[in-house]
Design an enzyme around this catalytic site. Structure first.
Site: not given
Ligand code: AHG
Ligand code: MN
Ligand code: MN
Length: 342
Positions: A96-97, A283, A67, A120-121, A118, A73
């Site tokens: 996570e990071e 998560e 990502d 920053l989610d 996590d 983050d």
């Molecule tokens: P993060 O930012 O910690 O990687 O989490 C993102 C996750 C979660 O927060 C969310 O429900 C999901 O990604 C959304 O994914 P899509 O955009 O694929 O739907």
């Molecule tokens: Mn997350």
């Molecule tokens: Mn995150």
């Protein structure tokens, strides 16, 4: 005059009162949760002024999951590590990071707890002012001795958690946590800089009227899931259908709304990603602990999230979480035990 809260109960006071119920409690968990609350306040400050300072946008790097990493983050990740690595309550952390374990710096007391988080989610929502969050999970160490914690200490089943929670940076900043005796929500009063009890003993409605899923993945879904979503969209007054679709794209925001209003959040496995996208350890497990403590249910479509034996720190799992009635019906469709009425 009912707008004056009956009791100004701070998070710290609530944790201490909660721990007092357990004579063997040493107060260490209280300190640990209070340290987390401090980190949350600092992150909240930055999140709330993110548009004004150079903390938006991408760092240009990618994390271990591929990502794009946002500055916030990394900021949240570093704040949590610096707030938590010298309190003397932890033997190891994982984020996570960060691909590997995060050890307690030399010279600091090593404690008996493990913290996974996590930082920053909902990163994709940072630059467009949509709610984001932090999720945390706490275990007691399993390995013997007082040395640095190990991977074994981190890879424990979700049912072994001693505490779990999340902070949601939304229209207000809220911290929601459980230590296994119910779920409690605290809202940050920026004027006094304290988290005050605003949601005492949260219980999720047994059945909701909201479903949350990224419908953009429809083509990759299994047939059972396609049928379940079709079922939710059918018109049937008796069972409160059709449900409303609500999907923010921040797990913490979608989960919190469904915890309060009722409903089901799904991030299923599909033909593209058989294990879905969400990570088990920081998560799904913490939110599963919370939802069960609030009377809800969390599974991967087949088994209880909290029973999954972890193999890797960053492993993913499909997630069906929310009101028990809704998760049960989703499982019946996903497992092929239920079909649409013709
Ligand atoms: P993060 O930012 O910690 O990687 O989490 C993102 C996750 C979660 O927060 C969310 O429900 C999901 O990604 C959304 O994914 P899509 O955009 O694929 O739907
Ligand atoms: Mn997350
Ligand atoms: Mn995150």
């Amino acid at each position: 005059m009912d707008h004056i809260p009956k009791r100004f109960l701070t998070l710290e006071r609530h944790i201490i009162e909660n721990e007092r119920k357990f004579p063997e409690a040493t107060g260490e968990l209280s300190d640990l949760l209070s340290d987390l609350a401090l980190a949350a306040k600092i992150i909240s400050l930055e999140v709330n002024k993110a548009g004004l300072v150079d903390i938006l946008g991408f760092t240009g790097e990618k994390n271990i999951h591929g990502d794009e990493v946002k500055k916030l983050d990394v900021f949240a990740h570093e704040i949590l590590i610096n707030a938590m690595n010298h309190g003397g309550h932890l033997c190891v952390m994982a984020s996570e990071e960060e691909e590997n374990l995060i050890h307690i710096p030399k010279g600091n007391k090593i404690g008996k707890y493990v913290l996974l988080f996590d930082p920053l989610d909902g990163s994709s929502n940072i630059d467009v002012n949509i709610s984001i969050g932090t999720i945390f999970s706490i275990y007691r160490r399993k390995s013997k001795g007082n040395g640095p914690g190990t991977m074994e200490d981190c890879l424990q089943k979700g049912s072994e958690q001693v505490a779990a929670g999340y902070i949601i940076y939304g229209s207000s900043t809220m911290l929601v946590y459980t230590t296994g005796n119910g779920v409690y929500g605290f809202t940050l009063d920026p004027a006094v800089g304290e988290f005050l009890l605003s949601h005492d003993n949260i219980r999720i409605p047994t059945k909701g009227k909201i479903y949350s899923i990224n419908e953009g993945n429809y083509l990759y879904w299994d047939d059972g899931l396609k049928k379940y979503i079709k079922y939710l969209q059918q018109n049937d007054k008796e069972t409160g259908r059709p449900y409303s679709a609500r999907y923010v794209g921040s797990l913490v925001a979608d989960f919190h709304r469904n915890l309060i209003y009722g409903g089901i959040f799904m991030y299923p496995g599909d033909k593209k990603n058989p294990n879905g996208k969400l990570r088990l350890m920081y998560e799904c497990n913490p939110l599963a602990f919370i939802v069960e403590q609030a009377g809800g249910k969390a599974s991967d479509g087949y088994q209880r999230i909290l029973d999954i034996e972890p193999k890797e720190l960053h492993q993913k799992t499909p997630l069906f979480i929310g009101s028990p009635h809704d998760v049960r019906i989703a499982e019946e469709f996903v497992q092929g035990k239920r079909d649409l009425e013709t």
